[in-house]
Write a protein that holds these residues in place. Structure first.
Motif, PDB file in Angstrom:
ATOM      1  N   MET A   1     -21.779 -18.949 -10.532  1.00 34.42           N
ATOM      2  CA  MET A   1     -21.755 -18.238  -9.247  1.00 34.42           C
ATOM      3  C   MET A   1     -22.115 -16.770  -9.473  1.00 34.42           C
ATOM      4  O   MET A   1     -21.686 -16.154 -10.447  1.00 34.42           O
ATOM      5  N   SER A   2     -22.906 -16.208  -8.589  1.00 38.83           N
ATOM      6  CA  SER A   2     -23.319 -14.809  -8.706  1.00 38.83           C
ATOM      7  C   SER A   2     -22.139 -13.870  -8.496  1.00 38.83           C
ATOM      8  O   SER A   2     -21.226 -14.154  -7.716  1.00 38.83           O
ATOM      9  N   ALA A   3     -22.177 -12.750  -9.227  1.00 37.65           N
ATOM     10  CA  ALA A   3     -21.125 -11.749  -9.075  1.00 37.65           C
ATOM     11  C   ALA A   3     -21.212 -11.106  -7.695  1.00 37.65           C
ATOM     12  O   ALA A   3     -22.290 -10.971  -7.122  1.00 37.65           O
ATOM     13  N   THR A   4     -20.067 -10.705  -7.175  1.00 38.98           N
ATOM     14  CA  THR A   4     -20.006 -10.042  -5.870  1.00 38.98           C
ATOM     15  C   THR A   4     -19.616  -8.583  -6.062  1.00 38.98           C
ATOM     16  O   THR A   4     -19.180  -8.159  -7.147  1.00 38.98           O
ATOM     17  N   ILE A   5     -19.701  -7.825  -4.974  1.00 44.03           N
ATOM     18  CA  ILE A   5     -19.309  -6.421  -5.029  1.00 44.03           C
ATOM     19  C   ILE A   5     -17.813  -6.284  -5.311  1.00 44.03           C
ATOM     20  O   ILE A   5     -17.373  -5.317  -5.946  1.00 44.03           O
ATOM     21  N   LYS A   6     -17.037  -7.288  -4.881  1.00 43.13           N
ATOM     22  CA  LYS A   6     -15.594  -7.273  -5.177  1.00 43.13           C
ATOM     23  C   LYS A   6     -15.345  -7.429  -6.668  1.00 43.13           C
ATOM     24  O   LYS A   6     -14.436  -6.803  -7.225  1.00 43.13           O
ATOM     25  N   ASP A   7     -16.179  -8.276  -7.340  1.00 42.30           N
ATOM     26  CA  ASP A   7     -16.052  -8.453  -8.789  1.00 42.30           C
ATOM     27  C   ASP A   7     -16.343  -7.144  -9.525  1.00 42.30           C
ATOM     28  O   ASP A   7     -15.656  -6.785 -10.494  1.00 42.30           O
ATOM     29  N   VAL A   8     -17.346  -6.437  -9.055  1.00 41.81           N
ATOM     30  CA  VAL A   8     -17.693  -5.150  -9.658  1.00 41.81           C
ATOM     31  C   VAL A   8     -16.552  -4.159  -9.480  1.00 41.81           C
ATOM     32  O   VAL A   8     -16.149  -3.456 -10.421  1.00 41.81           O
ATOM     33  N   ALA A   9     -15.992  -4.102  -8.275  1.00 44.04           N
ATOM     34  CA  ALA A   9     -14.888  -3.175  -7.994  1.00 44.04           C
ATOM     35  C   ALA A   9     -13.682  -3.474  -8.869  1.00 44.04           C
ATOM     36  O   ALA A   9     -13.038  -2.563  -9.417  1.00 44.04           O
ATOM     37  N   LYS A  10     -13.379  -4.771  -9.038  1.00 40.00           N
ATOM     38  CA  LYS A  10     -12.219  -5.164  -9.843  1.00 40.00           C
ATOM     39  C   LYS A  10     -12.409  -4.771 -11.304  1.00 40.00           C
ATOM     40  O   LYS A  10     -11.492  -4.209 -11.941  1.00 40.00           O
ATOM     41  N   LEU A  11     -13.604  -5.053 -11.856  1.00 37.58           N
ATOM     42  CA  LEU A  11     -13.859  -4.736 -13.260  1.00 37.58           C
ATOM     43  C   LEU A  11     -13.868  -3.229 -13.501  1.00 37.58           C
ATOM     44  O   LEU A  11     -13.370  -2.748 -14.530  1.00 37.58           O
ATOM     45  N   ALA A  12     -14.381  -2.471 -12.559  1.00 37.01           N
ATOM     46  CA  ALA A  12     -14.465  -1.010 -12.706  1.00 37.01           C
ATOM     47  C   ALA A  12     -13.151  -0.317 -12.357  1.00 37.01           C
ATOM     48  O   ALA A  12     -12.977   0.865 -12.654  1.00 37.01           O
ATOM     49  N   GLY A  13     -12.231  -1.065 -11.707  1.00 35.88           N
ATOM     50  CA  GLY A  13     -10.951  -0.469 -11.323  1.00 35.88           C
ATOM     51  C   GLY A  13     -11.065   0.510 -10.180  1.00 35.88           C
ATOM     52  O   GLY A  13     -10.327   1.503 -10.128  1.00 35.88           O
ATOM     53  N   VAL A  14     -11.991   0.245  -9.252  1.00 33.66           N
ATOM     54  CA  VAL A  14     -12.177   1.123  -8.089  1.00 33.66           C
ATOM     55  C   VAL A  14     -12.223   0.253  -6.831  1.00 33.66           C
ATOM     56  O   VAL A  14     -12.188  -0.968  -6.899  1.00 33.66           O
ATOM     57  N   SER A  15     -12.318   0.906  -5.688  1.00 30.42           N
ATOM     58  CA  SER A  15     -12.402   0.167  -4.428  1.00 30.42           C
ATOM     59  C   SER A  15     -13.825  -0.317  -4.171  1.00 30.42           C
ATOM     60  O   SER A  15     -14.786   0.200  -4.746  1.00 30.42           O
ATOM     61  N   VAL A  16     -13.936  -1.305  -3.291  1.00 27.22           N
ATOM     62  CA  VAL A  16     -15.252  -1.796  -2.882  1.00 27.22           C
ATOM     63  C   VAL A  16     -16.057  -0.666  -2.235  1.00 27.22           C
ATOM     64  O   VAL A  16     -17.266  -0.535  -2.452  1.00 27.22           O
ATOM     65  N   ALA A  17     -15.371   0.178  -1.477  1.00 33.21           N
ATOM     66  CA  ALA A  17     -16.047   1.297  -0.820  1.00 33.21           C
ATOM     67  C   ALA A  17     -16.668   2.244  -1.839  1.00 33.21           C
ATOM     68  O   ALA A  17     -17.783   2.754  -1.647  1.00 33.21           O
ATOM     69  N   THR A  18     -15.971   2.472  -2.947  1.00 29.99           N
ATOM     70  CA  THR A  18     -16.500   3.360  -3.990  1.00 29.99           C
ATOM     71  C   THR A  18     -17.730   2.747  -4.646  1.00 29.99           C
ATOM     72  O   THR A  18     -18.724   3.446  -4.909  1.00 29.99           O
ATOM     73  N   VAL A  19     -17.681   1.443  -4.923  1.00 29.58           N
ATOM     74  CA  VAL A  19     -18.849   0.758  -5.497  1.00 29.58           C
ATOM     75  C   VAL A  19     -20.049   0.918  -4.559  1.00 29.58           C
ATOM     76  O   VAL A  19     -21.158   1.236  -4.995  1.00 29.58           O
ATOM     77  N   SER A  20     -19.803   0.726  -3.279  1.00 32.16           N
ATOM     78  CA  SER A  20     -20.878   0.844  -2.295  1.00 32.16           C
ATOM     79  C   SER A  20     -21.462   2.247  -2.286  1.00 32.16           C
ATOM     80  O   SER A  20     -22.690   2.423  -2.225  1.00 32.16           O
ATOM     81  N   ARG A  21     -20.605   3.266  -2.396  1.00 24.24           N
ATOM     82  CA  ARG A  21     -21.091   4.641  -2.387  1.00 24.24           C
ATOM     83  C   ARG A  21     -21.935   4.939  -3.624  1.00 24.24           C
ATOM     84  O   ARG A  21     -22.961   5.618  -3.554  1.00 24.24           O
TER      85      ARG A  21
END
Length: 334
Positions: A1-21
């Motif tokens: 399954m492809s990674a999601t923006i939530k997966d990125v946020a969790k691994l980076a330890g930040v919010s989804v909003a921060t990943v988006s920014r």
């Protein structure tokens, strides 16, 4: 399954909003946070969804390009310039083949609307009223290349076809030719057919040569059409010493047909083409032709479109320069 923006946020330890920014290059985070997000993106192989990203920045970073014949050498060179400019600005290109008569244009405009492209480039074909109305409703910038628009809000990039054809015929006249024929595109083609025929005839008239005696045959802008028209022209008007072919593929068809019929080029028949495709250098003899800067036209059209996308400011139409490129298919008549 492809990674999601939530997966990125969790691994980076930040919010989804921060990943988006971070992904949309917006402010409000430290360099350390940016590095964490980008490292997470790389580790997970995350691919941002263009449509979802567009919800944030109102863009999908894609442009659509419509050609009547994607496989032609003419379209290929224009597309090369478009893609270079698009890539430099971080945009992707969606290419659509509308077919020679443009019968798929409305279908592809709907496809591009669904893909939410940021702008559209139309090449070569006529901008019909139904196309214009559809584009107006889409509400995105449009630029024409190797075509012309009568609509004030649709800029175009092209060569002055009338003047270029005039110069091609004048070149043959200055080489001493007085019996000159033309292999043209369709006379009803207001983009590249009629203007080139008119330019050819204007040059004859201005140099005191009888326009009515100069044969003009339709070669359909193709090699096969050029072969057929050349055979007919040489049969109808054997006294012709030079031919202006309003497209390089047709010009090469003229050379091929002359060779097949035992007519030497350029000793017995001079030939000048139009476009300066790569094929012109590959023919034998190498083709003398009128050069359109096709890749440059594509780059300029894309630059105008991207400027309009980024700034919202209107862009002006522009004629680009042409020139006669001398090679080996025109000889001087004394």
């Amino acid at each position: 399954m492809s990674a999601t923006i939530k997966d990125v946020a969790k691994l980076a330890g930040v919010s989804v909003a921060t990943v988006s920014r971070v992904l949309n290059d917006l402010p409000g985070y430290s360099e350390e946070t940016r590095a964490k997000v980008l490292n997470a993106v790389t580790e997970l192989g995350y691919q941002p969804n263009a449509i979802a990203r567009g919800l944030v920045n109102k863009r999908t970073q894609t442009i659509g390009v419509l050609f009547p014949s994607v496989s032609s050498a003419f379209s290929s060179e224009i597309l090369h310039g478009i893609e270079e400019a698009a890539q430099e600005h971080g945009y992707s290109v969606v290419v659509c083949n509308t077919a020679e008569d443009g019968k798929r244009t409305m279908k592809y405009l709907q496809v591009l609307r669904e893909k939410q492209v940021d702008g559209i480039i139309l090449s070569s074909g006529v901008l019909k009223e139904e196309y214009y109305e559809t584009l107006r409703k889409m509400g995105i910038p449009v630029v024409l290349v190797a075509s012309k628009s009568e609509y004030a809000d649709i800029p175009y990039v092209k060569v002055d076809d009338h003047q270029a054809a005039y110069d091609a015929c004048t070149y043959l006249i200055r080489q001493g030719h007085r019996r000159i024929g033309m292999i043209s595109g369709p006379a009803h083609d207001v983009i590249a057919g009629e203007p080139r025929i008119a330019g050819f005839r204007a040059a004859l008239a201005d140099h005191g040569l009888p326009v009515d005696e100069a044969p003009v045959l339709d070669g359909r802008f193709s090699f096969a059409g050029g072969c057929k028209a050349a055979e007919e022209l040489l049969r109808q008007a054997p006294e012709v010493t030079a031919v202006f072919a309003a497209g390089d593929e047709m010009a090469i068809g003229v050379i091929y047909t002359a060779l097949r019929l035992g007519v030497a080029v350029p000793a017995q028949l001079s030939v000048i083409g139009y476009d300066n495709l790569k094929l012109a250098e590959m023919s034998y003899p190498p083709l003398t032709t009128v050069a359109q800067p096709l890749a440059g036209m594509g780059r300029l059209a894309a630059s105008k479109l991207l400027t309009r996308i980024e700034t919202g400011q209107p862009e002006a139409s522009e004629f680009v320069p042409h020139q006669v490129v001398e090679r080996g298919t025109v000889s001087r008549r004394e």
